[in-house]
Design a protein around this motif. Structure first.
Motif, PDB file in Angstrom:
ATOM      1  N   SER A 153      36.245 -10.675   7.726  1.00  0.00           N
ATOM      2  CA  SER A 153      36.710 -10.197   9.033  1.00  0.00           C
ATOM      3  C   SER A 153      36.660  -8.676   9.045  1.00  0.00           C
ATOM      4  O   SER A 153      36.842  -8.029   8.004  1.00  0.00           O
ATOM      5  N   VAL A 154      36.413  -8.119  10.222  1.00  0.00           N
ATOM      6  CA  VAL A 154      36.362  -6.668  10.403  1.00  0.00           C
ATOM      7  C   VAL A 154      37.112  -6.311  11.686  1.00  0.00           C
ATOM      8  O   VAL A 154      36.883  -6.925  12.738  1.00  0.00           O
ATOM      9  N   TRP A 155      38.014  -5.331  11.568  1.00  0.00           N
ATOM     10  CA  TRP A 155      38.723  -4.816  12.741  1.00  0.00           C
ATOM     11  C   TRP A 155      38.438  -3.326  12.878  1.00  0.00           C
ATOM     12  O   TRP A 155      38.457  -2.588  11.893  1.00  0.00           O
ATOM     13  N   ARG A 156      38.170  -2.894  14.082  1.00  0.00           N
ATOM     14  CA  ARG A 156      38.030  -1.452  14.354  1.00  0.00           C
ATOM     15  C   ARG A 156      39.050  -1.087  15.413  1.00  0.00           C
ATOM     16  O   ARG A 156      39.050  -1.651  16.514  1.00  0.00           O
ATOM     17  N   GLU A 157      39.944  -0.191  15.058  1.00  0.00           N
ATOM     18  CA  GLU A 157      41.079   0.187  15.914  1.00  0.00           C
ATOM     19  C   GLU A 157      41.820  -1.054  16.395  1.00  0.00           C
ATOM     20  O   GLU A 157      42.246  -1.155  17.547  1.00  0.00           O
ATOM     21  N   GLY A 158      42.013  -2.003  15.471  1.00  0.00           N
ATOM     22  CA  GLY A 158      42.782  -3.199  15.760  1.00  0.00           C
ATOM     23  C   GLY A 158      42.037  -4.281  16.490  1.00  0.00           C
ATOM     24  O   GLY A 158      42.566  -5.388  16.679  1.00  0.00           O
ATOM     25  N   HIS A 159      40.806  -4.049  16.923  1.00  0.00           N
ATOM     26  CA  HIS A 159      40.005  -5.047  17.621  1.00  0.00           C
ATOM     27  C   HIS A 159      39.079  -5.750  16.637  1.00  0.00           C
ATOM     28  O   HIS A 159      38.394  -5.084  15.836  1.00  0.00           O
ATOM     29  N   ARG A 160      39.034  -7.039  16.672  1.00  0.00           N
ATOM     30  CA  ARG A 160      38.160  -7.818  15.795  1.00  0.00           C
ATOM     31  C   ARG A 160      36.715  -7.629  16.268  1.00  0.00           C
ATOM     32  O   ARG A 160      36.375  -7.939  17.406  1.00  0.00           O
ATOM     33  N   VAL A 161      35.861  -7.112  15.379  1.00  0.00           N
ATOM     34  CA  VAL A 161      34.468  -6.872  15.740  1.00  0.00           C
ATOM     35  C   VAL A 161      33.498  -7.699  14.907  1.00  0.00           C
ATOM     36  O   VAL A 161      32.311  -7.742  15.197  1.00  0.00           O
ATOM     37  N   ALA A 162      33.991  -8.357  13.868  1.00  0.00           N
ATOM     38  CA  ALA A 162      33.127  -9.222  13.060  1.00  0.00           C
ATOM     39  C   ALA A 162      34.008 -10.186  12.278  1.00  0.00           C
ATOM     40  O   ALA A 162      35.184  -9.955  12.044  1.00  0.00           O
TER      41      ALA A 162
END
Length: 384
Positions: free
Chosen positions: A375-384
């Motif tokens: 899993s990947v989060w950028r600024e708290g948003h799941r992007v992957a």
């Protein structure tokens, strides 16, 4: 993309900047890290199953975009589509912030080294404006100092707000990375359809002429341009004491891929961050026959890792460092791909798990010594 602004991750091995919480939790609110704990999991949290949770990786030098834009010799893909494909690969490798390394030079008779920096810079902007990107993208201008037009080409790009780094490069045969000219010949023979020795003789003679004719003036102009725009500078392939002296003179912030132990020591003593290739760590040595990154790590001379030409190598190398250099623990190894590169290019809001920092995070499962980004989060948003 997950848009929930408040959530908790629990039952994770959380990699902080200075230690690892073996069974902890993280609270995220409005894109920032709001809390960290090692007991008493909050209600409604997401179970990480004991996987690693660490900051999103930060990449300062990858020219892998060019492989998506020109997947075969003389084949150019749609540039925005190439950026989107490349960005997706970065994200699934755990990279949440990247400096796209664009080649700022053209060379007569060697079209393959024309990275079309202007085209790709515009494509990155177009993809960003259309909300097509998962990672956050900045630019790293790779300036080949001896090339006649490098100053004009750099000047066209340096006013962009996303430029974060400029590197001073010189691939003249017989020095720096390719002190052994035969290594450079092998490199070009192996590219695409390859080049004949006669063609290489012409190219090498032209490069030597360009260095003698243009390099000194171009170096002064590029350094002045970077300093005028307050862009950090990187040296490239420092080999000799003279190279180190030049890096100090030019107020270089990062030394990319020094090729000798002597140069690395001189750079370290001058307070310059040393960046080495993650593929060098994973492979156990340099593909050019220069100093091994792990040898510098064991000497305390490694600050930053870069995936260079293999995005997946960044996470692999960081997790292998503690096994190959016992003085480096997991937290210190992860700093080489998170906190240290963030600080080197002036991005203090990310690169570590700490209250108030950006919630750029990755969940990593490891099996058979191979890491997989779940899993990947950028600024708290799941992007992957």
């Amino acid at each position: 993309m997950t848009t929930n602004s408040e959530f908790v991750l629990r039952n994770a091995r959380i990699v902080l900047a200075d230690r690892v919480i073996e069974r902890g939790w993280l609270a995220i609110e409005n894109g920032r890290i709001a809390g960290i704990g090692d007991s008493g999991f909050p209600a409604g949290s997401h179970d990480m199953g004991g996987d690693l949770v660490m900051p999103g990786l930060i990449e300062l030098h990858t020219d892998h975009l060019e492989a998506h834009y020109m997947p075969r010799p003389k084949v150019q893909w749609n540039p925005v589509a190439a950026v989107v494909s490349y960005d997706g690969q970065l994200a699934t490798c755990g990279i949440t912030t990247v400096l796209d390394s664009l080649r700022v030079w053209r060379e007569e008779g060697a079209e393959d080294v024309d990275g079309q920096a202007g085209v790709l810079a515009q494509a990155i902007s177009d993809a960003r404006d259309a909300n097509l990107l998962r990672a956050e993208h900045f630019l790293h201008l790779r300036c080949e100092i001896p090339m006649p037009n490098v100053v004009d080409e750099a000047r066209e790009l340096i006013g962009r707000p996303d430029v974060r780094l400029m590197s001073l490069m010189d691939h003249t045969p017989g020095q720096r990375q390719f002190r052994d000219e035969e290594k450079l010949r092998d490199y070009y023979r192996g590219k695409g359809a390859g080049m004949t020795d006669a063609e290489l003789d012409v190219m090498f003679a032209r490069r030597l002429y360009c260095k003698e004719t243009y390099a000194d003036a171009n170096m002064r102009a590029i350094v002045a341009l970077a300093q005028q725009h307050e862009i950090p500078l990187a040296s490239h392939d420092d080999t000799t004491d003279e190279n180190v002296t030049d890096a100090i003179r030019d107020r270089v912030a990062v030394a990319e891929f020094p090729t000798t132990l002597e140069a690395a020591r001189g750079l370290h003593e001058a307070g310059i961050d040393i960046l080495m290739g993650a593929p060098n760590v994973v492979r156990g040595g340099s593909h050019s026959g220069n100093i091994a990154a792990i040898d510098l790590a064991r000497e305390g001379l490694l600050d930053i890792l870069s995936s260079d030409y293999i995005p997946s190598s960044l996470l692999m190398a960081a997790l292998q460092l503690p096994l190959r250099a016992p003085a480096i623990d997991l937290a210190a190894a992860v700093r080489t791909v998170t906190k240290a590169p963030a600080e080197a290019v002036g991005l203090p809001d990310r690169g570590e798990i700490a209250v108030g920092k950006r919630a750029d995070l990755i969940r990593v499962h490891v099996a058979h010594d191979v890491p997989a980004v779940r899993s990947v989060w950028r600024e708290g948003h799941r992007v992957a």
